[in-house]
Design an enzyme around this catalytic site. Structure first.
Site, PDB file in Angstrom:
ATOM      1  N   THR A 140       1.059  -1.190   0.145  1.00 61.44           N
ATOM      2  CA  THR A 140       0.359  -0.341   0.234  1.00 61.44           C
ATOM      3  C   THR A 140       0.853   1.529   0.037  1.00 61.44           C
ATOM      4  O   THR A 140       0.269   2.318  -0.973  1.00 61.44           O
ATOM      5  CB  THR A 140      -0.618   0.354   0.861  1.00 61.44           C
ATOM      6  OG1 THR A 140       0.098  -0.196   2.451  1.00 61.44           O
ATOM      7  CG2 THR A 140      -1.894  -1.251   1.006  1.00 61.44           C
ATOM      8  N   ASP A 197      -8.516  13.050  11.279  1.00 66.76           N
ATOM      9  CA  ASP A 197      -8.028  12.582   9.470  1.00 66.76           C
ATOM     10  C   ASP A 197      -8.832  14.306   8.586  1.00 66.76           C
ATOM     11  O   ASP A 197      -9.995  13.643   8.591  1.00 66.76           O
ATOM     12  CB  ASP A 197      -8.901  11.395   9.188  1.00 66.76           C
ATOM     13  CG  ASP A 197      -8.389  10.838   7.182  1.00 66.76           C
ATOM     14  OD1 ASP A 197      -8.048  12.086   6.982  1.00 66.76           O
ATOM     15  OD2 ASP A 197      -8.124   9.393   7.604  1.00 66.76           O
ATOM     16  N   ALA A 212       3.066   2.960  10.307  1.00 69.74           N
ATOM     17  CA  ALA A 212       2.563   3.457   8.821  1.00 69.74           C
ATOM     18  C   ALA A 212       4.162   3.069   8.339  1.00 69.74           C
ATOM     19  O   ALA A 212       4.545   2.539   8.248  1.00 69.74           O
ATOM     20  CB  ALA A 212       2.123   4.586   9.381  1.00 69.74           C
ATOM     21  N   ARG A 213       5.294   4.888   8.833  1.00 72.17           N
ATOM     22  CA  ARG A 213       6.546   4.896   8.265  1.00 72.17           C
ATOM     23  C   ARG A 213       7.990   5.641   9.644  1.00 72.17           C
ATOM     24  O   ARG A 213       6.837   6.075  10.105  1.00 72.17           O
ATOM     25  CB  ARG A 213       6.203   5.298   7.348  1.00 72.17           C
ATOM     26  CG  ARG A 213       5.797   4.597   5.812  1.00 72.17           C
ATOM     27  CD  ARG A 213       6.730   3.661   5.265  1.00 72.17           C
ATOM     28  NE  ARG A 213       6.383   3.124   3.676  1.00 72.17           N
ATOM     29  CZ  ARG A 213       5.566   1.644   4.058  1.00 72.17           C
ATOM     30  NH1 ARG A 213       5.353   1.121   5.030  1.00 72.17           N
ATOM     31  NH2 ARG A 213       4.747   1.453   3.203  1.00 72.17           N
ATOM     32  N   GLU A 272      15.398   2.223   6.450  1.00 75.53           N
ATOM     33  CA  GLU A 272      14.957   0.974   6.182  1.00 75.53           C
ATOM     34  C   GLU A 272      15.587   0.903   5.039  1.00 75.53           C
ATOM     35  O   GLU A 272      15.235   1.278   3.999  1.00 75.53           O
ATOM     36  CB  GLU A 272      13.416   0.437   6.321  1.00 75.53           C
ATOM     37  CG  GLU A 272      12.708  -0.034   7.736  1.00 75.53           C
ATOM     38  CD  GLU A 272      11.170   0.305   7.372  1.00 75.53           C
ATOM     39  OE1 GLU A 272      11.413  -0.872   6.886  1.00 75.53           O
ATOM     40  OE2 GLU A 272      10.272   0.350   7.956  1.00 75.53           O
ATOM     41  N   HIS A 276       9.157  -4.452  10.259  1.00 70.73           N
ATOM     42  CA  HIS A 276       8.645  -3.872   9.181  1.00 70.73           C
ATOM     43  C   HIS A 276       7.215  -5.173   8.682  1.00 70.73           C
ATOM     44  O   HIS A 276       7.729  -6.018   7.026  1.00 70.73           O
ATOM     45  CB  HIS A 276       8.963  -3.765   7.858  1.00 70.73           C
ATOM     46  CG  HIS A 276       8.111  -2.660   7.131  1.00 70.73           C
ATOM     47  ND1 HIS A 276       8.828  -1.530   6.557  1.00 70.73           N
ATOM     48  CD2 HIS A 276       7.128  -2.875   6.725  1.00 70.73           C
ATOM     49  CE1 HIS A 276       7.733  -1.023   5.471  1.00 70.73           C
ATOM     50  NE2 HIS A 276       6.204  -2.118   5.551  1.00 70.73           N
TER      51      HIS A 276
HETATM   52  P1  NAD Z   1      -5.911   4.246   3.762  1.00 69.98           P
HETATM   53  O1  NAD Z   1      -5.035   5.023   2.654  1.00 69.98           O
HETATM   54  O2  NAD Z   1      -6.695   3.634   3.730  1.00 69.98           O
HETATM   55  O3  NAD Z   1      -5.424   5.298   5.309  1.00 69.98           O
HETATM   56  C1  NAD Z   1      -4.973   6.281   5.074  1.00 69.98           C
HETATM   57  C2  NAD Z   1      -5.330   6.921   6.000  1.00 69.98           C
HETATM   58  O4  NAD Z   1      -4.476   8.834   7.082  1.00 69.98           O
HETATM   59  C3  NAD Z   1      -6.418   8.123   4.844  1.00 69.98           C
HETATM   60  O5  NAD Z   1      -7.795   8.090   5.224  1.00 69.98           O
HETATM   61  C4  NAD Z   1      -5.672   9.470   4.650  1.00 69.98           C
HETATM   62  O6  NAD Z   1      -7.336  10.808   5.022  1.00 69.98           O
HETATM   63  C5  NAD Z   1      -5.416   9.884   5.822  1.00 69.98           C
HETATM   64  N1  NAD Z   1      -4.656  10.966   5.769  1.00 69.98           N
HETATM   65  C6  NAD Z   1      -3.676  11.314   5.361  1.00 69.98           C
HETATM   66  N2  NAD Z   1      -2.739  12.379   5.467  1.00 69.98           N
HETATM   67  C7  NAD Z   1      -2.708  12.711   6.729  1.00 69.98           C
HETATM   68  C8  NAD Z   1      -2.762  14.307   7.382  1.00 69.98           C
HETATM   69  N3  NAD Z   1      -1.888  15.095   7.513  1.00 69.98           N
HETATM   70  N4  NAD Z   1      -3.487  13.745   8.883  1.00 69.98           N
HETATM   71  C9  NAD Z   1      -4.641  12.857   9.531  1.00 69.98           C
HETATM   72  N5  NAD Z   1      -5.057  11.624   8.227  1.00 69.98           N
HETATM   73  C10 NAD Z   1      -4.149  11.427   6.997  1.00 69.98           C
HETATM   74  O7  NAD Z   1      -4.094   3.261   3.962  1.00 69.98           O
HETATM   75  P2  NAD Z   1      -3.828   2.096   5.009  1.00 69.98           P
HETATM   76  O8  NAD Z   1      -4.020   0.997   4.468  1.00 69.98           O
HETATM   77  O9  NAD Z   1      -5.045   2.646   6.289  1.00 69.98           O
HETATM   78  O10 NAD Z   1      -2.053   2.230   5.476  1.00 69.98           O
HETATM   79  C11 NAD Z   1      -2.095   3.037   6.200  1.00 69.98           C
HETATM   80  C12 NAD Z   1      -0.119   2.850   6.451  1.00 69.98           C
HETATM   81  O11 NAD Z   1       0.204   2.496   6.356  1.00 69.98           O
HETATM   82  C13 NAD Z   1       0.492   2.509   4.740  1.00 69.98           C
HETATM   83  O12 NAD Z   1       0.372   4.481   3.859  1.00 69.98           O
HETATM   84  C14 NAD Z   1       2.192   2.202   4.529  1.00 69.98           C
HETATM   85  O13 NAD Z   1       2.702   3.451   4.965  1.00 69.98           O
HETATM   86  C15 NAD Z   1       1.563   1.466   6.073  1.00 69.98           C
HETATM   87  N6  NAD Z   1       1.269  -0.217   6.067  1.00 69.98           N
HETATM   88  C16 NAD Z   1       2.054  -0.255   6.879  1.00 69.98           C
HETATM   89  C17 NAD Z   1       2.545  -1.952   6.641  1.00 69.98           C
HETATM   90  C18 NAD Z   1       3.986  -2.801   7.687  1.00 69.98           C
HETATM   91  O14 NAD Z   1       3.511  -3.781   7.032  1.00 69.98           O
HETATM   92  N7  NAD Z   1       4.437  -1.783   8.385  1.00 69.98           N
HETATM   93  C19 NAD Z   1       1.249  -2.368   5.972  1.00 69.98           C
HETATM   94  C20 NAD Z   1      -0.082  -1.463   5.092  1.00 69.98           C
HETATM   95  C21 NAD Z   1       0.368  -0.182   5.798  1.00 69.98           C
END
Ligand code: NAD
Length: 315
Positions: free
Chosen positions: A75, A177, A235-236, A265, A290
């Site tokens: 994602t 959000d 997230a990151r 990473e 991760h």
């Molecule tokens: P998603 O796109 O469904 O949700 C992200 C949300 O963040 C959205 O609703 C967006 O409106 C909101 N957003 C954007 N900017 C913002 C801000 N400044 N303040 C508050 N909210 C804000 O994404 P998701 O599937 O829920 O995943 C989130 C993140 O998690 C991904 O982008 C990815 O980097 C990370 N992730 C990590 C792993 C891992 O293995 N560690 C796995 C999957 C995803």
């Protein structure tokens, strides 16, 4: 017609089924490579298939004359230089924005919740102590989730799943959000960041990494959290100012943190190393490598989804 050449430099992060599907498209070289070797080999391929171990840099894209497609069943796509890829007319197949499909992927939300429970109940350090043939409770007295406020930063796919899990544990849920306004999982939307951070006894971070979210959770935001708050970040790494996080742990402003992602990473930079050092001697910081999205189920499901999309586009 010449067979398409596909390079997968991190086959250990793909499923058997995914690799078989790729091999049915063209000539597949699935060999584990370092970033350096990947950069040397990549220009000779039509399709590059990565997950999160290796980066597709501007240099790789500029040196590639044949590259047509980048495939990444993830994602987050911040490991790919998207701008250079778009400028070079290279098609990217990822999971970004595939919201309907992603609803059926649970791995990251489950791992986030597992980290949260492990952190507040000191599970890794209690197990370490048992491995030393100790049988004590005192140092591992934990906290309950019930009645606590979970603050969800980013109320997308994972954020909403976290709200449902939190409800099942009797937590109150608030979220921030700017782009979402819904009440899924009994979560209350807060529109002022100060109120959001002030109320979040446990902060969990689920925003994508981009220029607007880099260091989104910094010293100021961490200081706005209630004293003894916990922070979870799957997230990151670069979304959180990890120097500020480390300082907040050292000064006991926050009670603990659990993170699945580091700033730089997989090579790790100075602050990443400092966090790992801290975790060796403190039981209130848990770091996983991760792995939130990495289950057998999710890897196979996401591989197949993205590769089938590529096949539909190709043939
Ligand atoms: P998603 O796109 O469904 O949700 C992200 C949300 O963040 C959205 O609703 C967006 O409106 C909101 N957003 C954007 N900017 C913002 C801000 N400044 N303040 C508050 N909210 C804000 O994404 P998701 O599937 O829920 O995943 C989130 C993140 O998690 C991904 O982008 C990815 O980097 C990370 N992730 C990590 C792993 C891992 O293995 N560690 C796995 C999957 C995803």
């Amino acid at each position: 017609m010449q067979k398409l050449k596909i390079l997968c430099p991190e086959p250990e992060n793909f499923s058997e089924k995914g690799l078989q599907l790729m091999a049915s498209i063209g000539h597949l070289d699935a060999v584990p490579l370092s970033q350096q070797d990947f950069e040397v080999m990549a220009p000779d391929y039509d399709i590059l298939a990565v997950r999160l171990q290796l980066h597709i840099t501007a240099e790789i894209i500029h040196s590639s004359k044949k590259l047509q497609v980048i495939l990444s069943p993830t994602t987050g796509t911040d490991h790919i230089d998207i701008k250079s890829a778009k400028d070079a007319n290279i098609k990217i197949f990822s999971l970004k924005g595939e919201n309907v499909f992603l609803e059926s992927v649970y791995s990251s939300a489950e791992h986030t919740f597992a980290l949260l429970l492990s952190l507040i109940r000191y599970i890794p350090s209690s197990f370490d102590s048992v491995k030393r043939f100790e049988w004590v409770q005192g140092p591992f007295r934990g906290h309950e989730l019930h009645g606590k406020v979970l603050g969800i930063l980013g109320f997308g796919r994972i954020g909403k799943k976290m709200a449902h899990y939190a409800n099942a544990f009797g937590m109150d849920v608030v979220y921030f959000d700017p782009y979402v306004d819904c009440c899924e999982g009994n979560a209350l939307r807060l529109t002022e960041t100060e109120e959001f951070y002030n109320r979040s006894e446990i902060l969990t971070i689920h925003v994508p990494l981009d220029h607007s979210t880099h260091s989104l959770v910094g010293k100021k935001e961490i200081e706005m959290l209630p004293r003894d708050a916990f922070i979870v970040n799957t997230a990151r790494g670069a979304i959180v100012d990890y120097s500020a996080l480390l300082r907040a742990l050292e000064t006991e402003h926050i009670a603990g943190a659990a993170i699945d992602v580091l700033t730089c990473e997989p090579t790790l930079n100075d602050i990443d190393l400092q966090l790992i050092e801290y975790s060796k001697t403190h039981n209130n910081l848990i770091i996983t490598s991760h792995i939130a999205g990495a289950t057998w189920e999710s890897i196979e499901k996401t591989d197949v989804f993205v590769i089938e999309k590529l096949k539909d586009w190709l043939f």
